[in-house]
Write an enzyme that holds these catalytic residues in place. Structure first.
Site, PDB file in Angstrom:
ATOM      1  N   LEU A 160     -32.651  14.952 -38.263  1.00 24.66           N
ATOM      2  CA  LEU A 160     -33.019  15.107 -36.854  1.00 24.66           C
ATOM      3  C   LEU A 160     -32.419  13.979 -36.010  1.00 24.66           C
ATOM      4  O   LEU A 160     -33.114  13.286 -35.277  1.00 24.66           O
ATOM      5  CB  LEU A 160     -34.546  15.152 -36.712  1.00 24.66           C
ATOM      6  CG  LEU A 160     -35.044  15.865 -35.451  1.00 24.66           C
ATOM      7  CD1 LEU A 160     -34.717  17.347 -35.496  1.00 24.66           C
ATOM      8  CD2 LEU A 160     -36.552  15.679 -35.297  1.00 24.66           C
ATOM      9  N   GLY A 161     -31.112  13.801 -36.119  1.00 23.43           N
ATOM     10  CA  GLY A 161     -30.425  12.843 -35.265  1.00 23.43           C
ATOM     11  C   GLY A 161     -30.138  13.481 -33.924  1.00 23.43           C
ATOM     12  O   GLY A 161     -30.838  14.395 -33.494  1.00 23.43           O
ATOM     13  N   SER A 162     -29.075  13.024 -33.290  1.00 21.97           N
ATOM     14  CA  SER A 162     -28.724  13.553 -31.971  1.00 21.97           C
ATOM     15  C   SER A 162     -28.460  15.056 -32.031  1.00 21.97           C
ATOM     16  O   SER A 162     -29.019  15.836 -31.273  1.00 21.97           O
ATOM     17  CB  SER A 162     -27.490  12.787 -31.474  1.00 21.97           C
ATOM     18  OG  SER A 162     -26.951  13.418 -30.361  1.00 21.97           O
ATOM     19  N   ILE A 163     -27.619  15.465 -32.978  1.00 21.45           N
ATOM     20  CA  ILE A 163     -27.277  16.882 -33.071  1.00 21.45           C
ATOM     21  C   ILE A 163     -28.496  17.703 -33.438  1.00 21.45           C
ATOM     22  O   ILE A 163     -28.783  18.736 -32.818  1.00 21.45           O
ATOM     23  CB  ILE A 163     -26.125  17.093 -34.086  1.00 21.45           C
ATOM     24  CG1 ILE A 163     -24.843  16.434 -33.554  1.00 21.45           C
ATOM     25  CG2 ILE A 163     -25.902  18.573 -34.356  1.00 21.45           C
ATOM     26  CD1 ILE A 163     -23.694  16.422 -34.531  1.00 21.45           C
ATOM     27  N   SER A 196     -36.057  14.575 -42.815  1.00 21.54           N
ATOM     28  CA  SER A 196     -35.233  13.435 -42.451  1.00 21.54           C
ATOM     29  C   SER A 196     -35.552  12.335 -43.441  1.00 21.54           C
ATOM     30  O   SER A 196     -36.557  12.418 -44.138  1.00 21.54           O
ATOM     31  CB  SER A 196     -35.607  13.040 -41.015  1.00 21.54           C
ATOM     32  OG  SER A 196     -34.597  12.306 -40.415  1.00 21.54           O
ATOM     33  N   ALA A 243     -16.685  23.021 -34.337  1.00 22.37           N
ATOM     34  CA  ALA A 243     -17.923  22.924 -33.559  1.00 22.37           C
ATOM     35  C   ALA A 243     -17.809  21.979 -32.364  1.00 22.37           C
ATOM     36  O   ALA A 243     -18.521  22.149 -31.381  1.00 22.37           O
ATOM     37  CB  ALA A 243     -19.080  22.498 -34.453  1.00 22.37           C
ATOM     38  N   ARG A 301     -21.493  18.540 -43.047  1.00 22.22           N
ATOM     39  CA  ARG A 301     -20.313  18.371 -43.884  1.00 22.22           C
ATOM     40  C   ARG A 301     -20.399  19.389 -45.020  1.00 22.22           C
ATOM     41  O   ARG A 301     -21.505  19.683 -45.509  1.00 22.22           O
ATOM     42  CB  ARG A 301     -20.249  16.963 -44.489  1.00 22.22           C
ATOM     43  CG  ARG A 301     -19.803  15.889 -43.505  1.00 22.22           C
ATOM     44  CD  ARG A 301     -18.308  15.987 -43.230  1.00 22.22           C
ATOM     45  NE  ARG A 301     -17.840  14.971 -42.293  1.00 22.22           N
ATOM     46  CZ  ARG A 301     -17.818  15.118 -40.974  1.00 22.22           C
ATOM     47  NH1 ARG A 301     -18.233  16.231 -40.421  1.00 22.22           N
ATOM     48  NH2 ARG A 301     -17.373  14.141 -40.196  1.00 22.22           N
ATOM     49  N   HIS A 315     -14.118  24.376 -38.742  1.00 16.96           N
ATOM     50  CA  HIS A 315     -14.511  23.026 -38.324  1.00 16.96           C
ATOM     51  C   HIS A 315     -14.186  22.808 -36.840  1.00 16.96           C
ATOM     52  O   HIS A 315     -13.493  21.864 -36.466  1.00 16.96           O
ATOM     53  CB  HIS A 315     -13.814  21.951 -39.179  1.00 16.96           C
ATOM     54  CG  HIS A 315     -14.571  20.654 -39.182  1.00 16.96           C
ATOM     55  ND1 HIS A 315     -14.536  19.776 -40.240  1.00 16.96           N
ATOM     56  CD2 HIS A 315     -15.381  20.082 -38.270  1.00 16.96           C
ATOM     57  CE1 HIS A 315     -15.301  18.719 -39.970  1.00 16.96           C
ATOM     58  NE2 HIS A 315     -15.817  18.884 -38.774  1.00 16.96           N
ATOM     59  N   SER A 366     -36.749   9.598 -42.865  1.00 21.37           N
ATOM     60  CA  SER A 366     -38.092   9.104 -42.550  1.00 21.37           C
ATOM     61  C   SER A 366     -38.668   9.929 -41.416  1.00 21.37           C
ATOM     62  O   SER A 366     -37.931  10.471 -40.595  1.00 21.37           O
ATOM     63  CB  SER A 366     -38.032   7.630 -42.160  1.00 21.37           C
ATOM     64  OG  SER A 366     -37.192   7.496 -41.044  1.00 21.37           O
ATOM     65  N   GLU A 387     -11.786  21.545 -46.975  1.00 15.24           N
ATOM     66  CA  GLU A 387     -11.108  22.136 -45.829  1.00 15.24           C
ATOM     67  C   GLU A 387      -9.602  21.865 -45.881  1.00 15.24           C
ATOM     68  O   GLU A 387      -9.194  20.779 -46.327  1.00 15.24           O
ATOM     69  CB  GLU A 387     -11.679  21.539 -44.536  1.00 15.24           C
ATOM     70  CG  GLU A 387     -13.126  21.893 -44.351  1.00 15.24           C
ATOM     71  CD  GLU A 387     -13.792  21.131 -43.232  1.00 15.24           C
ATOM     72  OE1 GLU A 387     -15.022  21.112 -43.210  1.00 15.24           O
ATOM     73  OE2 GLU A 387     -13.058  20.558 -42.388  1.00 15.24           O
ATOM     74  N   VAL A 390     -23.383  22.671 -39.940  1.00  7.90           N
ATOM     75  CA  VAL A 390     -22.444  22.035 -39.011  1.00  7.90           C
ATOM     76  C   VAL A 390     -22.334  20.546 -39.329  1.00  7.90           C
ATOM     77  O   VAL A 390     -21.889  19.761 -38.489  1.00  7.90           O
ATOM     78  CB  VAL A 390     -22.861  22.244 -37.523  1.00  7.90           C
ATOM     79  CG1 VAL A 390     -22.733  23.694 -37.125  1.00  7.90           C
ATOM     80  CG2 VAL A 390     -24.270  21.723 -37.266  1.00  7.90           C
TER      81      VAL A 390
END
Lengths: 313, 321
Positions: B158-161, B180, B287, B238, B285, B182, B267, B236
């Site tokens: 649950l980072g920025s993306i 996540s 996105a 790796r 790739h 944490s 890839e 989206v």
């Protein structure tokens, strides 16, 4: 009790068909070789019609069925039913609102993303092995683009809410301004188109809204603007649309509906700035089942003398 | 500062969109080489000992060996979010600061993730082909898809993306949960302490976490069986986050319901068994591949360089410990 004659206008859903077969004396209109003979023979036994977005009941059919009491449409749109005639003759009409709102709104966003980000082309690019030879080209960002919605009813509102999640400013055109919605109102479709990157058709089809997206509107959208149609084919002047796209005057189109379904202008097949879908706005297992249950529920209520579930007329 | 810092820009020849902006601000040397030895051979010893910053656009592997040949290097500017190709420990040891793409791509990647999800559930590419091939006119209605609204979506990372994806799916009535490293305190979504329980309790899982030793093949056969035959995976992040061999088997055998993939283990190689599946939507790739994102990353790269060399705080620093 005499079996109730129900006329189903076209194939639309196996579950619905089977249930109608179980409960009523079901006539499948599309299997009748001589439709006028059929109508003559059964005119006094048919008390209900089940139609959909493709086939409903025009004035002539209504006149041909003197015992017709109710038309239950497997759709929310009622443009294929002569509502005036129904009102005149006291024939009740029901549709399937609300249960399909989310699916149609989801698909509108899906069309926008598939169009702007060229997702169908990307999929083809990889599956044809082309990626080995080079990267795909850049596509167009969706987030933050202005979305102009024609018709802010249930579906239009659901689309607006979803687009806001992508930080899109929302504009709309409606017959009357809605002061509390918090979106920017434009009094004409042309002005809406001038001020929006993405124009979405989400209003009912009536005499007033036929070809509501015409050449003038498309020119206002321009070569960086796109049209998304999840309403009815006749909302858009299809001939003009084809010209605008092939001549590069319109940036792109995401279409789920067409003027003469299932026929789609072949000039569109080779364009990479269109996404073409076979009228699947409400086409999920969950929603079609819910729609079928509404049709069945309305018929059941009518013949049991109970209040209708989703009465329009 | 007596002279402008010398910046090495590593990028494929087609990625030269930043050259002009960078060269306006710093003296730059460009290279398209993707591995240490040819790269070092292509620049003079004087140059390699003068390089104070590297802009890494081509996912050049930065390891101890390469770093030992760049003694003046102080800053590594990566234009990707993922930095599994950088030896962070070695950078830390040498006092080299590292920046990544921060939020430059987050909108576009999140948009793409949602687009892939809707495309899989509603079979958009398949339906588009159904029309273009003339099949609709011939064969009647297309098959039914699956409803998105109201589905349970589990986000891995649950980072920025990840949080941008969650924000987009909320108005669809999707029920968001996440896994996540944490738990995040101020987040309104349900937390699952491991990927297996995330998969067991969701209809969709979306992968957008970093690839590390801990997350390699984090989605394995067991996780896919837990997700189940109606479950959908969107990746989206790796390719290495998923055991790709098992993924192919699970899709072909119907162990899971579908997948939308923008990344792959090798890839641009993609398992051909996926090509004929209409419940699988593939993307090269791409996105983040919009002019807007490229503009963002160019501004961010220059911004980080300017900040560093004027002793200002970095804009998108990566923690090295």
């Amino acid at each position: 009790m005499e079996s109730i004659g129900v006329l189903m206008m076209c194939p639309m859903n196996t579950y619905l068909e089977n249930e109608l077969q179980k409960r009523y004396n079901l006539h499948r209109f599309w299997t009748c070789p001589e439709k006028s003979v059929f109508l003559e023979t059964h005119r006094n036994s048919i008390r209900a019609i089940v139609g959909n977005a493709s086939a409903g009941a025009d004035a002539k059919l209504i006149d041909d069925l003197p015992k017709l009491e109710i038309i239950s449409s497997f759709s929310v749109g009622l443009d294929k039913i002569d509502l005036g005639k129904c009102k005149e003759k006291g024939i009740r009409v029901t549709n399937t609102p609300d249960v399909l709102t989310e699916d149609v709104a989801d698909l509108a966003i899906g069309l926008i993303l598939a169009l702007l980000r060229r997702l169908c082309e990307c999929d083809r690019y990889v599956k044809s092995g082309k990626w080995k030879y080079g990267d795909f080209k850049l596509t167009t960002k969706f987030s933050g683009k202005s979305v102009g919605i024609i018709g802010l009813g249930r579906i239009g509102t659901a689309i607006a809410k979803r687009a806001q999640g992508f930080s899109c400013p929302i504009n709309y055109y409606s017959r009357t301004e809605k002061p509390d919605v918090g979106y920017k109102y434009y009094p004409t479709v042309v002005e809406l188109a001038k001020n929006s990157d993405i124009l979405v058709v989400a209003c009912p089809l009536t005499d007033e809204t036929r070809h509501i997206v015409n050449r003038e509107v498309m020119d206002a959208l321009g070569s960086t603007g796109v049209v998304i149609n999840i309403g009815r084919g006749p909302h858009v002047d299809e001939q003009e649309l084809v010209k605008a796209l092939t001549e590069g005057r319109l940036g792109g189109a995401g279409l789920d509906v067409f003027e003469q379904e299932p026929h789609v202008p072949e000039e569109l097949f080779g364009l990479e700035n269109v996404v073409l879908l076979p009228h699947v706005g409400s086409a999920t297992v969950e929603t079609r089942t819910a729609m079928a249950d509404l049709v069945l529920g309305n018929l059941e209520a009518h013949f049991a003398g109970k209040p209708l579930l989703t009465q329009v007329v | 500062m007596s002279e402008s810092p010398f910046v090495l820009v590593q990028r494929p020849p087609t990625f030269d969109f930043m050259d002009e902006l960078l060269s306006r601000n710093f003296p730059i040397l460009t290279t398209h080489h993707t591995s240490s030895i040819p790269l070092l051979n292509s620049i003079s010893p004087h140059a390699s000992s003068s390089i104070r910053a590297v802009v890494n656009m081509g996912m050049l592997k930065i390891d101890a060996d390469l770093l030992s040949h760049l003694p003046s290097l102080q800053l590594l500017v990566c234009t990707s979010v993922g930095i599994e190709h950088i030896d962070l420990a070695e950078c830390n040891r040498r006092g080299i600061a590292v920046t990544n793409a921060g939020e430059a791509f987050s909108d576009d990647v999140a948009d793409c993730a949602v687009g892939l999800l809707i495309s899989v559930l509603r079979r958009i590419p398949s339906a588009d082909h159904y029309v273009r091939s003339g099949e609709w006119a011939k064969s009647g209605d297309f098959q039914l898809g699956i409803k998105l609204s109201g589905k349970r979506v589990g986000i891995l990372g649950l980072g920025s993306i990840g949080s941008f994806i969650a924000k987009r799916l909320e108005p669809f009535g999707c029920i968001i949960s996440y896994y996540s490293t944490s738990q995040k305190q101020s987040v309104p979504y349900r937390y699952y302490p491991d990927v297996l329980s995330l998969a067991a309790n969701n209809d969709v899982i979306i992968l957008c976490c970093a690839l590390t030793d801990q997350t390699r093949h984090i989605v394995n056969r067991e996780v896919m069986e837990s997700l189940g035959k109606k479950g959908v995976i969107i990746n989206v992040g790796r390719g290495g986050l998923i055991d790709e061999k098992e993924l192919v088997k699970c899709l072909v055998d119907g162990v899971i319901g579908g997948a939308g993939l923008d990344v792959f283990e090798k890839e641009p190689g993609v398992p051909v068994e996926l090509f004929g599946l209409d419940n699988v939507v593939l993307s090269p790739h791409a996105a983040m591949a919009t002019p807007g994102s490229l503009d963002n990353i160019a501004q961010l790269a220059v911004g980080n360089l300017k900040a560093f060399f004027s002793n200002q705080p970095l804009i998108s620093p990566v923690r090295l410990d």
